[in-house]
Design an enzyme around this catalytic site. Structure first.
Site, PDB file in Angstrom:
ATOM      1  N   GLY A  46       0.867  -1.180   0.000  1.00  0.00           N
ATOM      2  CA  GLY A  46       0.000   0.000   0.000  1.00  0.00           C
ATOM      3  C   GLY A  46       0.895   1.219   0.000  1.00  0.00           C
ATOM      4  O   GLY A  46       1.840   1.300  -0.773  1.00  0.00           O
ATOM      5  N   GLU A  47       0.629   2.113   0.914  1.00  0.00           N
ATOM      6  CA  GLU A  47       1.429   3.338   1.004  1.00  0.00           C
ATOM      7  C   GLU A  47       2.000   3.408   2.419  1.00  0.00           C
ATOM      8  O   GLU A  47       1.264   3.635   3.380  1.00  0.00           O
ATOM      9  CB  GLU A  47       0.519   4.532   0.682  1.00  0.00           C
ATOM     10  CG  GLU A  47       1.272   5.779   0.326  1.00  0.00           C
ATOM     11  CD  GLU A  47       2.313   5.580  -0.762  1.00  0.00           C
ATOM     12  OE1 GLU A  47       1.956   5.038  -1.837  1.00  0.00           O
ATOM     13  OE2 GLU A  47       3.471   5.942  -0.551  1.00  0.00           O
ATOM     14  N   SER A  48       3.319   3.215   2.514  1.00  0.00           N
ATOM     15  CA  SER A  48       3.922   3.115   3.843  1.00  0.00           C
ATOM     16  C   SER A  48       3.774   4.411   4.640  1.00  0.00           C
ATOM     17  O   SER A  48       3.619   4.370   5.863  1.00  0.00           O
ATOM     18  CB  SER A  48       5.390   2.707   3.733  1.00  0.00           C
ATOM     19  OG  SER A  48       6.105   3.612   2.934  1.00  0.00           O
ATOM     20  N   CYS A  77       6.242  -5.316   0.420  1.00  0.00           N
ATOM     21  CA  CYS A  77       6.384  -4.042  -0.284  1.00  0.00           C
ATOM     22  C   CYS A  77       6.332  -2.865   0.700  1.00  0.00           C
ATOM     23  O   CYS A  77       7.294  -2.654   1.418  1.00  0.00           O
ATOM     24  CB  CYS A  77       5.355  -3.945  -1.408  1.00  0.00           C
ATOM     25  SG  CYS A  77       5.845  -2.740  -2.641  1.00  0.00           S
ATOM     26  N   ARG A 103      12.849   3.706  -1.145  1.00  0.00           N
ATOM     27  CA  ARG A 103      11.454   3.612  -1.622  1.00  0.00           C
ATOM     28  C   ARG A 103      11.355   3.939  -3.106  1.00  0.00           C
ATOM     29  O   ARG A 103      12.075   4.800  -3.614  1.00  0.00           O
ATOM     30  CB  ARG A 103      10.558   4.577  -0.840  1.00  0.00           C
ATOM     31  CG  ARG A 103      10.414   4.199   0.621  1.00  0.00           C
ATOM     32  CD  ARG A 103       9.528   5.197   1.361  1.00  0.00           C
ATOM     33  NE  ARG A 103       8.218   5.269   0.749  1.00  0.00           N
ATOM     34  CZ  ARG A 103       7.426   6.335   0.820  1.00  0.00           C
ATOM     35  NH1 ARG A 103       7.818   7.405   1.472  1.00  0.00           N
ATOM     36  NH2 ARG A 103       6.252   6.312   0.236  1.00  0.00           N
ATOM     37  N   ILE A 134       5.323  -3.475  -7.725  1.00  0.00           N
ATOM     38  CA  ILE A 134       4.569  -2.238  -7.955  1.00  0.00           C
ATOM     39  C   ILE A 134       5.178  -1.142  -7.077  1.00  0.00           C
ATOM     40  O   ILE A 134       5.038  -1.176  -5.859  1.00  0.00           O
ATOM     41  CB  ILE A 134       3.076  -2.414  -7.582  1.00  0.00           C
ATOM     42  CG1 ILE A 134       2.470  -3.612  -8.328  1.00  0.00           C
ATOM     43  CG2 ILE A 134       2.298  -1.131  -7.869  1.00  0.00           C
ATOM     44  CD1 ILE A 134       1.097  -4.025  -7.797  1.00  0.00           C
ATOM     45  N   ARG A 135       5.878  -0.224  -7.682  1.00  0.00           N
ATOM     46  CA  ARG A 135       6.573   0.847  -6.930  1.00  0.00           C
ATOM     47  C   ARG A 135       7.300   0.246  -5.720  1.00  0.00           C
ATOM     48  O   ARG A 135       7.204   0.724  -4.593  1.00  0.00           O
ATOM     49  CB  ARG A 135       5.586   1.940  -6.492  1.00  0.00           C
ATOM     50  CG  ARG A 135       5.032   2.731  -7.671  1.00  0.00           C
ATOM     51  CD  ARG A 135       4.183   3.913  -7.235  1.00  0.00           C
ATOM     52  NE  ARG A 135       3.122   3.494  -6.359  1.00  0.00           N
ATOM     53  CZ  ARG A 135       2.968   3.920  -5.110  1.00  0.00           C
ATOM     54  NH1 ARG A 135       3.789   4.808  -4.606  1.00  0.00           N
ATOM     55  NH2 ARG A 135       1.978   3.478  -4.377  1.00  0.00           N
ATOM     56  N   HIS A 170       4.508  -8.763  -4.504  1.00  0.00           N
ATOM     57  CA  HIS A 170       3.150  -8.997  -3.974  1.00  0.00           C
ATOM     58  C   HIS A 170       2.622 -10.388  -4.301  1.00  0.00           C
ATOM     59  O   HIS A 170       1.873 -10.542  -5.271  1.00  0.00           O
ATOM     60  CB  HIS A 170       2.183  -7.987  -4.604  1.00  0.00           C
ATOM     61  CG  HIS A 170       2.346  -6.588  -4.146  1.00  0.00           C
ATOM     62  ND1 HIS A 170       1.588  -6.030  -3.138  1.00  0.00           N
ATOM     63  CD2 HIS A 170       3.170  -5.608  -4.566  1.00  0.00           C
ATOM     64  CE1 HIS A 170       1.942  -4.780  -2.959  1.00  0.00           C
ATOM     65  NE2 HIS A 170       2.902  -4.486  -3.820  1.00  0.00           N
ATOM     66  N   GLU A 172       0.231 -11.905  -2.949  1.00  0.00           N
ATOM     67  CA  GLU A 172      -1.237 -11.956  -2.760  1.00  0.00           C
ATOM     68  C   GLU A 172      -1.972 -11.565  -4.039  1.00  0.00           C
ATOM     69  O   GLU A 172      -3.185 -11.746  -4.130  1.00  0.00           O
ATOM     70  CB  GLU A 172      -1.648 -11.065  -1.576  1.00  0.00           C
ATOM     71  CG  GLU A 172      -1.711  -9.570  -1.845  1.00  0.00           C
ATOM     72  CD  GLU A 172      -0.345  -8.881  -1.947  1.00  0.00           C
ATOM     73  OE1 GLU A 172       0.701  -9.561  -1.873  1.00  0.00           O
ATOM     74  OE2 GLU A 172      -0.346  -7.652  -2.119  1.00  0.00           O
TER      75      GLU A 172
HETATM   76  N1  GLN Z   1       5.781   2.816  -2.916  1.00  0.00           N
HETATM   77  C1  GLN Z   1       5.031   2.402  -1.785  1.00  0.00           C
HETATM   78  C2  GLN Z   1       5.626   3.002  -0.511  1.00  0.00           C
HETATM   79  O1  GLN Z   1       6.666   3.543  -0.553  1.00  0.00           O
HETATM   80  C3  GLN Z   1       5.002   0.885  -1.671  1.00  0.00           C
HETATM   81  C4  GLN Z   1       4.257   0.323  -2.863  1.00  0.00           C
HETATM   82  C5  GLN Z   1       3.581  -0.983  -2.603  1.00  0.00           C
HETATM   83  O2  GLN Z   1       3.366  -1.402  -1.476  1.00  0.00           O
HETATM   84  N2  GLN Z   1       3.200  -1.621  -3.690  1.00  0.00           N
HETATM   85  O3  GLN Z   1       5.047   2.907   0.529  1.00  0.00           O
END
Ligand code: GLN
Length: 208
Positions: A46-48, A77, A103, A134-135, A170, A172
Site C-alpha cells: 500500500g502506502e507506507s 512491499c 522507496r 509495484i513501486r 506482492h 497476494e
Molecule cells: N511505494 C510504496 C511506498 O513507498 C510501496 C508500494 C507498494 O506497497 N506496492 O510505501
C-alpha cells in the site's frame, strides 16, 4: 492459526483471501488490542507513509514493534519498508529487519513489472513464483543476520531474519499461495512451546 493483517490501508483483503484458502483465520488489525492472541502478522502493500502515520495515532506502531520482537511478522512491499531498520531519507518505522531500503527505486506505477523468482525454502523449488513489483522498494543493504531468499537484477527481493520475513513483491496478487504457506509454517514454528534446557535433558551450566 490466527494471523493478523494490518488493515489501515492497502492490500489487506487480498491477503485475507489467501489465508482463507489455507484454513487460517485472518484478523484485521487496526488497533493495538487487535494484536492479542495472534500467531503472526502480515504488513501488506500500500502506502507506507499513510500506514505509519495512521499507526502512530493509536500507538499501534510501538505495539507492532513489541509483537515483532517475539512473533512472526511478514512485510510485503510497503510492509517491507515498515520493517526496515533504515529507510533512505526517512526515519525507520518498526526497525525489525536489519536492511536498508530505498522507496520507489524500481520506478513509478507505470514501470511495474512481473519477474520469475526462485525463492529458497518454498515448496516445488523448481517452479518459478511470479513476483509482482509495484513501486517496490529496493534493498540496498542487508545485515549479517539476514538471509536472502530471492534476488532480481542481483538485488535481494525476499529476505528472512529469524521470525521476520520480507518481500518487495506482492504474492497476494497471484494465485500462487506458496509464500503464504511458507509464512504460516513460520507461525506454526513460532507458536510452538519453547524448548527448555530441561526438556533437552541438559543441566544448566554457568558459563562466562
Ligand atoms: N511505494 C510504496 C511506498 O513507498 C510501496 C508500494 C507498494 O506497497 N506496492 O510505501
Amino acid at each position: 492459526m490466527r494471523v493478523g493483517i494490518l488493515a489501515l490501508q492497502g492490500a489487506f483483503a487480498e491477503h485475507a483471501a489467501m489465508l482463507a484458502g489455507l484454513d487460517a483465520e485472518a484478523v484485521p488489525v487496526r488497533l493495538p488490542a487487535h494484536l492479542e492472541g495472534l500467531d503472526g502478522l502480515i504488513l501488506p502493500g500500500g502506502e507506507s507513509t499513510s500506514m505509519r502515520r495512521l499507526a502512530g495515532l493509536t500507538g499501534l506502531d510501538s505495539a507492532m514493534r513489541a509483537f515483532g520482537a517475539e512473533r512472526p511478522v511478514w512485510g510485503v512491499c510497503a510492509g517491507l519498508i515498515l520493517l526496515a531498520a533504515c529507510i533512505r531519507d526517512e526515519d525507520p518505522c518498526l526497525g525489525l529487519l536489519d536492511i536498508t531500503v530505498e522507496r520507489n527505486a524500481y520506478g513509478h506505477q507505470q514501470e511495474s513489472f512481473v519477474a520469475d523468482l526462485y525463492v529458497s525454502g518454498l515448496e516445488k523449488p523448481g517452479m518459478p513464483l511470479q513476483g509482482v513489483f509495484i513501486r517496490a522498494p529496493r534493498v540496498t543493504r542487508c545485515g549479517g543476520g539476514v538471509q536472502v531468499l530471492a534476488q532480481v537484477q542481483g538485488q535481494p527481493v525476499a529476505l528472512r531474519q529469524g521470525h521476520i520475513l520480507g518481500s518487495a513483491f506482492h504474492p497476494e496478487l497471484t494465485t500462487d499461495n506458496r509464500m503464504h504457506r511458507y509464512f504460516l509454517n513460520m507461525c506454526v514454528a513460532g507458536s510452538a512451546p519453547k524448548e527448555t534446557s530441561r526438556d533437552r535433558g541438559h543441566d544448566e551450566v554457568a558459563s562466562g
